[in-house]
Design a protein around this motif. Structure first.
Motif, PDB file in Angstrom:
ATOM      1  N   PHE A  19      26.170   5.510  -6.950  1.00  0.00           N
ATOM      2  CA  PHE A  19      25.554   4.184  -7.101  1.00  0.00           C
ATOM      3  C   PHE A  19      24.206   4.269  -7.810  1.00  0.00           C
ATOM      4  O   PHE A  19      23.856   3.374  -8.587  1.00  0.00           O
ATOM      5  CB  PHE A  19      25.441   3.487  -5.748  1.00  0.00           C
ATOM      6  CG  PHE A  19      26.740   2.900  -5.283  1.00  0.00           C
ATOM      7  CD1 PHE A  19      27.170   1.671  -5.736  1.00  0.00           C
ATOM      8  CD2 PHE A  19      27.555   3.594  -4.406  1.00  0.00           C
ATOM      9  CE1 PHE A  19      28.376   1.121  -5.326  1.00  0.00           C
ATOM     10  CE2 PHE A  19      28.769   3.065  -3.993  1.00  0.00           C
ATOM     11  CZ  PHE A  19      29.178   1.831  -4.452  1.00  0.00           C
ATOM     12  N   ASP A  20      23.457   5.345  -7.568  1.00  0.00           N
ATOM     13  CA  ASP A  20      22.197   5.544  -8.295  1.00  0.00           C
ATOM     14  C   ASP A  20      22.449   5.693  -9.790  1.00  0.00           C
ATOM     15  O   ASP A  20      21.670   5.195 -10.610  1.00  0.00           O
ATOM     16  CB  ASP A  20      21.456   6.773  -7.769  1.00  0.00           C
ATOM     17  CG  ASP A  20      20.846   6.556  -6.386  1.00  0.00           C
ATOM     18  OD1 ASP A  20      20.791   5.406  -5.910  1.00  0.00           O
ATOM     19  OD2 ASP A  20      20.435   7.571  -5.769  1.00  0.00           O
ATOM     20  N   ALA A  21      23.528   6.382 -10.146  1.00  0.00           N
ATOM     21  CA  ALA A  21      23.871   6.549 -11.565  1.00  0.00           C
ATOM     22  C   ALA A  21      24.186   5.199 -12.210  1.00  0.00           C
ATOM     23  O   ALA A  21      23.761   4.931 -13.340  1.00  0.00           O
ATOM     24  CB  ALA A  21      25.052   7.504 -11.711  1.00  0.00           C
ATOM     25  N   GLY A  46      34.124  -5.932  -7.009  1.00  0.00           N
ATOM     26  CA  GLY A  46      35.295  -5.090  -7.242  1.00  0.00           C
ATOM     27  C   GLY A  46      36.077  -4.934  -5.950  1.00  0.00           C
ATOM     28  O   GLY A  46      35.514  -5.010  -4.861  1.00  0.00           O
ATOM     29  N   PHE A  47      37.369  -4.745  -6.081  1.00  0.00           N
ATOM     30  CA  PHE A  47      38.241  -4.635  -4.907  1.00  0.00           C
ATOM     31  C   PHE A  47      39.236  -3.514  -5.109  1.00  0.00           C
ATOM     32  O   PHE A  47      39.740  -3.316  -6.198  1.00  0.00           O
ATOM     33  CB  PHE A  47      38.995  -5.961  -4.686  1.00  0.00           C
ATOM     34  CG  PHE A  47      38.093  -7.140  -4.532  1.00  0.00           C
ATOM     35  CD1 PHE A  47      37.570  -7.471  -3.309  1.00  0.00           C
ATOM     36  CD2 PHE A  47      37.747  -7.904  -5.643  1.00  0.00           C
ATOM     37  CE1 PHE A  47      36.723  -8.559  -3.176  1.00  0.00           C
ATOM     38  CE2 PHE A  47      36.904  -8.996  -5.525  1.00  0.00           C
ATOM     39  CZ  PHE A  47      36.388  -9.331  -4.275  1.00  0.00           C
ATOM     40  N   LEU A  48      39.529  -2.790  -4.055  1.00  0.00           N
ATOM     41  CA  LEU A  48      40.552  -1.770  -4.055  1.00  0.00           C
ATOM     42  C   LEU A  48      41.681  -2.291  -3.173  1.00  0.00           C
ATOM     43  O   LEU A  48      41.448  -2.695  -2.044  1.00  0.00           O
ATOM     44  CB  LEU A  48      40.002  -0.447  -3.484  1.00  0.00           C
ATOM     45  CG  LEU A  48      40.977   0.707  -3.412  1.00  0.00           C
ATOM     46  CD1 LEU A  48      41.440   1.113  -4.803  1.00  0.00           C
ATOM     47  CD2 LEU A  48      40.325   1.888  -2.700  1.00  0.00           C
ATOM     48  N   TYR A  49      42.882  -2.305  -3.714  1.00  0.00           N
ATOM     49  CA  TYR A  49      44.011  -2.828  -2.951  1.00  0.00           C
ATOM     50  C   TYR A  49      45.278  -2.062  -3.301  1.00  0.00           C
ATOM     51  O   TYR A  49      45.321  -1.323  -4.270  1.00  0.00           O
ATOM     52  CB  TYR A  49      44.215  -4.313  -3.250  1.00  0.00           C
ATOM     53  CG  TYR A  49      44.654  -4.598  -4.664  1.00  0.00           C
ATOM     54  CD1 TYR A  49      45.994  -4.719  -4.978  1.00  0.00           C
ATOM     55  CD2 TYR A  49      43.727  -4.702  -5.694  1.00  0.00           C
ATOM     56  CE1 TYR A  49      46.418  -4.951  -6.275  1.00  0.00           C
ATOM     57  CE2 TYR A  49      44.132  -4.934  -6.994  1.00  0.00           C
ATOM     58  CZ  TYR A  49      45.469  -5.055  -7.275  1.00  0.00           C
ATOM     59  OH  TYR A  49      45.876  -5.296  -8.559  1.00  0.00           O
ATOM     60  N   CYS A  50      46.289  -2.231  -2.493  1.00  0.00           N
ATOM     61  CA  CYS A  50      47.591  -1.656  -2.823  1.00  0.00           C
ATOM     62  C   CYS A  50      48.590  -2.792  -2.974  1.00  0.00           C
ATOM     63  O   CYS A  50      48.444  -3.849  -2.372  1.00  0.00           O
ATOM     64  CB  CYS A  50      48.050  -0.663  -1.751  1.00  0.00           C
ATOM     65  SG  CYS A  50      48.348  -1.403  -0.155  1.00  0.00           S
ATOM     66  N   GLU A  51      49.597  -2.582  -3.803  1.00  0.00           N
ATOM     67  CA  GLU A  51      50.579  -3.625  -4.062  1.00  0.00           C
ATOM     68  C   GLU A  51      51.711  -3.606  -3.046  1.00  0.00           C
ATOM     69  O   GLU A  51      52.399  -4.596  -2.860  1.00  0.00           O
ATOM     70  CB  GLU A  51      51.138  -3.488  -5.475  1.00  0.00           C
ATOM     71  CG  GLU A  51      50.079  -3.773  -6.537  1.00  0.00           C
ATOM     72  CD  GLU A  51      50.654  -3.726  -7.941  1.00  0.00           C
ATOM     73  OE1 GLU A  51      51.873  -3.560  -8.098  1.00  0.00           O
ATOM     74  OE2 GLU A  51      49.858  -3.858  -8.876  1.00  0.00           O
ATOM     75  N   SER A  52      51.922  -2.462  -2.418  1.00  0.00           N
ATOM     76  CA  SER A  52      52.986  -2.397  -1.420  1.00  0.00           C
ATOM     77  C   SER A  52      52.612  -1.349  -0.372  1.00  0.00           C
ATOM     78  O   SER A  52      51.828  -0.444  -0.617  1.00  0.00           O
ATOM     79  CB  SER A  52      54.321  -2.017  -2.073  1.00  0.00           C
ATOM     80  OG  SER A  52      54.253  -0.731  -2.620  1.00  0.00           O
ATOM     81  N   ILE A  53      53.184  -1.491   0.774  1.00  0.00           N
ATOM     82  CA  ILE A  53      53.000  -0.526   1.846  1.00  0.00           C
ATOM     83  C   ILE A  53      54.352   0.092   2.124  1.00  0.00           C
ATOM     84  O   ILE A  53      55.272  -0.560   2.613  1.00  0.00           O
ATOM     85  CB  ILE A  53      52.452  -1.202   3.118  1.00  0.00           C
ATOM     86  CG1 ILE A  53      51.112  -1.846   2.822  1.00  0.00           C
ATOM     87  CG2 ILE A  53      52.312  -0.182   4.225  1.00  0.00           C
ATOM     88  CD1 ILE A  53      50.556  -2.660   3.972  1.00  0.00           C
ATOM     89  N   HIS A  70      33.794   0.951 -17.754  1.00  0.00           N
ATOM     90  CA  HIS A  70      34.027   0.364 -16.438  1.00  0.00           C
ATOM     91  C   HIS A  70      33.395   1.264 -15.391  1.00  0.00           C
ATOM     92  O   HIS A  70      33.754   2.429 -15.255  1.00  0.00           O
ATOM     93  CB  HIS A  70      35.539   0.241 -16.205  1.00  0.00           C
ATOM     94  CG  HIS A  70      35.909  -0.199 -14.831  1.00  0.00           C
ATOM     95  ND1 HIS A  70      35.979  -1.526 -14.502  1.00  0.00           N
ATOM     96  CD2 HIS A  70      36.214   0.504 -13.724  1.00  0.00           C
ATOM     97  CE1 HIS A  70      36.326  -1.619 -13.231  1.00  0.00           C
ATOM     98  NE2 HIS A  70      36.472  -0.396 -12.743  1.00  0.00           N
ATOM     99  N   LEU A  71      32.414   0.761 -14.676  1.00  0.00           N
ATOM    100  CA  LEU A  71      31.721   1.518 -13.637  1.00  0.00           C
ATOM    101  C   LEU A  71      32.096   0.926 -12.289  1.00  0.00           C
ATOM    102  O   LEU A  71      32.096  -0.288 -12.125  1.00  0.00           O
ATOM    103  CB  LEU A  71      30.205   1.419 -13.833  1.00  0.00           C
ATOM    104  CG  LEU A  71      29.690   1.821 -15.211  1.00  0.00           C
ATOM    105  CD1 LEU A  71      28.219   1.469 -15.349  1.00  0.00           C
ATOM    106  CD2 LEU A  71      29.921   3.300 -15.449  1.00  0.00           C
ATOM    107  N   THR A  72      32.400   1.767 -11.328  1.00  0.00           N
ATOM    108  CA  THR A  72      32.838   1.267 -10.035  1.00  0.00           C
ATOM    109  C   THR A  72      32.369   2.164  -8.906  1.00  0.00           C
ATOM    110  O   THR A  72      32.174   3.365  -9.105  1.00  0.00           O
ATOM    111  CB  THR A  72      34.371   1.131  -9.989  1.00  0.00           C
ATOM    112  OG1 THR A  72      34.761   0.674  -8.694  1.00  0.00           O
ATOM    113  CG2 THR A  72      35.065   2.432 -10.297  1.00  0.00           C
ATOM    114  N   GLY A  73      32.192   1.575  -7.744  1.00  0.00           N
ATOM    115  CA  GLY A  73      31.859   2.327  -6.547  1.00  0.00           C
ATOM    116  C   GLY A  73      33.075   2.950  -5.895  1.00  0.00           C
ATOM    117  O   GLY A  73      32.956   3.703  -4.935  1.00  0.00           O
TER     118      GLY A  73
END
Length: 91
Positions: free
Chosen positions: A59-61, A83-90, A30-33
């Motif tokens: 990102f070049d890698a 891809g998304f970065l999120y939180c389940e609760s605040i 799994h590759l991600t930014g």
């Protein structure tokens, strides 16, 4: 190892238990930014210019891995997806 071999050097790969039994056999690939260190932390620690270089190198890698997959692995399933970065609760 591949880059060294392509440069004409002799290469030996070693892994405890044999190749594809340790980390090389258990990765999801799994590759991600989204880096483990958040971008704002990189900027705080290293400044904006260096943080940009860190992110760009990541990102070049991924681009390089995509190239390797197409050259050597053919239809290995390399696919770019959103891809998304999120939180389940605040709290």
């Amino acid at each position: 190892a591949l880059f060294l071999k392509e440069a004409g050097l002799s290469v030996v790969l070693l892994e405890m238990g044999g190749l594809f039994n340790g980390e090389t056999g258990r990765t999801s690939a799994h590759l991600t930014g989204v880096l483990d260190t958040r971008y704002y932390e990189l900027i705080h620690r290293h400044g904006l210019s260096k943080a940009k270089r860190i992110v760009r190198s990541h990102f070049d890698a991924i681009d390089r891995i995509e190239d390797l997959a197409s050259r050597y692995a053919g239809d290995c399933g390399f696919t770019r997806v959103p891809g998304f970065l999120y939180c389940e609760s605040i709290d």
